[in-house]
Design a protein around this motif. Structure first.
Motif, PDB file in Angstrom:
ATOM      1  N   PHE A 117       0.885  -1.158   0.000  1.00 45.96           N
ATOM      2  CA  PHE A 117       0.000   0.000   0.000  1.00 45.96           C
ATOM      3  C   PHE A 117       0.924   1.209   0.000  1.00 45.96           C
ATOM      4  O   PHE A 117       1.538   1.551   1.002  1.00 45.96           O
TER       5      PHE A 117
ATOM      6  N   LYS B 239      -2.762   6.436   3.931  1.00 50.11           N
ATOM      7  CA  LYS B 239      -2.438   5.029   4.210  1.00 50.11           C
ATOM      8  C   LYS B 239      -2.824   4.643   5.636  1.00 50.11           C
ATOM      9  O   LYS B 239      -3.531   3.663   5.847  1.00 50.11           O
TER      10      LYS B 239
ATOM     11  N   THR C 290      -6.556   4.595   6.268  1.00 42.75           N
ATOM     12  CA  THR C 290      -7.174   3.391   5.708  1.00 42.75           C
ATOM     13  C   THR C 290      -6.890   2.177   6.586  1.00 42.75           C
ATOM     14  O   THR C 290      -7.789   1.388   6.899  1.00 42.75           O
TER      15      THR C 290
ATOM     16  N   ILE D 206      -0.890  -6.901   4.216  1.00 41.04           N
ATOM     17  CA  ILE D 206      -0.890  -5.573   3.602  1.00 41.04           C
ATOM     18  C   ILE D 206       0.172  -4.772   4.321  1.00 41.04           C
ATOM     19  O   ILE D 206       0.138  -4.655   5.551  1.00 41.04           O
TER      20      ILE D 206
ATOM     21  N   SER E 221       2.283  -0.990   4.274  1.00 40.03           N
ATOM     22  CA  SER E 221       2.310   0.323   3.640  1.00 40.03           C
ATOM     23  C   SER E 221       3.724   0.856   3.629  1.00 40.03           C
ATOM     24  O   SER E 221       4.575   0.449   4.420  1.00 40.03           O
TER      25      SER E 221
ATOM     26  N   ILE F 246      -0.929  -1.254  -4.503  1.00 39.41           N
ATOM     27  CA  ILE F 246      -2.060  -0.334  -4.553  1.00 39.41           C
ATOM     28  C   ILE F 246      -1.469   1.032  -4.230  1.00 39.41           C
ATOM     29  O   ILE F 246      -0.916   1.232  -3.144  1.00 39.41           O
TER      30      ILE F 246
ATOM     31  N   ILE G  98      -1.791   4.948  -3.583  1.00 34.41           N
ATOM     32  CA  ILE G  98      -2.784   5.913  -3.119  1.00 34.41           C
ATOM     33  C   ILE G  98      -2.140   7.293  -3.057  1.00 34.41           C
ATOM     34  O   ILE G  98      -0.970   7.434  -2.703  1.00 34.41           O
TER      35      ILE G  98
ATOM     36  N   ILE H 240      -7.172   6.067  -4.922  1.00 31.90           N
ATOM     37  CA  ILE H 240      -6.315   5.027  -5.499  1.00 31.90           C
ATOM     38  C   ILE H 240      -5.996   5.425  -6.938  1.00 31.90           C
ATOM     39  O   ILE H 240      -6.896   5.661  -7.739  1.00 31.90           O
TER      40      ILE H 240
ATOM     41  N   ASP I 261      -3.647   0.072  -9.199  1.00 33.40           N
ATOM     42  CA  ASP I 261      -3.830  -1.176  -8.472  1.00 33.40           C
ATOM     43  C   ASP I 261      -3.423  -2.277  -9.446  1.00 33.40           C
ATOM     44  O   ASP I 261      -4.204  -2.656 -10.314  1.00 33.40           O
TER      45      ASP I 261
END
Ligand code: ADP
Ligand code: MG
Length: 319
Positions: free
Chosen positions: A32, A40, A43, A184, A186, A201, A203, A208, A211
């Motif tokens: 991420f 980030k 989320t 996941i 980041s 992904i 961001i 976004i 992806d």
């Protein structure tokens, strides 16, 4: 395994996360990626149930994070951006404490010993957390995320502030955890995630912007629109010859790197392939083509242009 649907988070009037959707399949390692302030941590805090969303929903392992939060939380191990460590506890005390807090049901001593083996903490088990290096502290943070053996691990910037050696170690650890967990992680730095992740992904500004797998991103955005050519011949006349080829948008001479030749950057129109025509025309003038290759953009270039609002995704300046 994770389903994020039209998720929005506002802080007052500020939109930190703007209607994002993505899903993560079992066993995937997702990077991420986005600059500071991209959204980030917001989320991740919503995914883990630490923060409520303004709109949209998240399901983890089939459980809605909001309405079925205990089951959802039991499916997730979370390493927040600032790990919740207690510096005056030993590693042993801390992991036992977190075990109790999580109401874990697995055999206590054996489970904690197993985690310490996986994240390589055995050597510092009796040490106070405040006396550990940053790299070891990060391992302790990952160890607490592993308590209860959750299927999903969410790691917020796990390598930030570590030295290069520690970064490699944590990266290797995450990669090995990816064999048994959906992960996941980041980062705001591409190389941190590129080496470990199946999919990125990206961001930016709460939205976004990409992806895809690293390979797909490179293919999608680099294309073969640019060529570099090394040609032996007079610079101006060669430039003139290339410019007249149908499908050439622009030629830039990059200077001379080999005696008697010049390097050129050739910008081709969309869908054009000028290579054969270039070769033929140079041959008729007896100006040898010494090298020709597509000037592929690196993933780093692509990432930079995706998060930079002044550039379009193909690297050109936006009007
Ligand atoms: P990242 O983790 O990608 O650096 P964050 O999710 O921490 O980004 O922040 C996203 C945006 O939301 C930023 O603009 C940040 O300033 C803002 N933000 C984060 N937390 C809060 C908060 N508690 N109150 C107000 N704004 C916040
Ligand atoms: Mg953050």
């Amino acid at each position: 395994m994770i389903e994020v649907n039209n998720l929005t988070k506002r802080y007052g009037t500020h939109v930190a996360v703007d209607n994002i959707s993505f899903s993560v399949r079992e066993g995937e390692i997702i990077g991420f990626l986005g600059p500071n302030g991209a959204g980030k941590s917001t989320t991740m805090n919503i995914l883990t149930g630490y923060l409520s969303s303004t709109d949209g929903y998240v399901k983890v392992n089939g459980h809605d994070v909001l309405t079925d939060s205990n089951a959802a939380k039991a499916s997730i191990g979370y390493l927040p951006e600032i790990p919740p460590l207690y510096p005056d506890m030993t590693v042993r005390e801390y992991l036992n404490f977190m075990y109790d807090l999580k109401k874990c049901k697995l055999p206590k001593a054996a489970h904690i010993a197993e985690i310490c083996r996986i994240v390589k903490l055995e050597g510092v088990f009796g040490r106070l957390i405040k006396n550990l290096s940053k790299g070891y502290r990060q391992r302790v943070g990952i160890a607490q995320a592993l308590i209860g053996n959750p299927p999903v691990l969410i790691l917020d910037e796990p390598t930030v502030g570590l030295d290069p050696m520690q970064i490699i170690e944590i990266r290797t650890l995450i990669k090995s955890l990816g064999k048994y967990h959906t992960v996941i992680l980041s980062s705001h730095i591409l190389p941190e995630v590129e080496a470990v992740c199946d999919r990125l992904i990206i961001i930016n500004g709460g939205k976004i912007v990409a992806d895809a797998t690293p390979e797909e991103l490179t293919r999608q955005y680099s294309g073969s629109h640019h060529l570099t050519a090394r040609i032996a011949g007079p610079e101006e006349m060669v430039t003139d010859l290339i410019e007249k080829i149908r499908g050439v948008k622009k030629v830039t001479c990059l200077g001379s790197k080999e005696n008697g030749s010049f390097d050129y950057l050739i910008d081709q129109a969309e869908n054009a392939d000028v290579r054969a025509e270039l070769f033929n025309r140079l041959a008729t003038r007896k100006w040898p083509l010494l090298a020709l290759k597509t000037a592929d953009r690196t993933l780093e270039d692509i990432f930079t242009s995706l998060i930079n609002p002044n550039l379009d995704a193909k690297g050109g300046k936006r009007a």
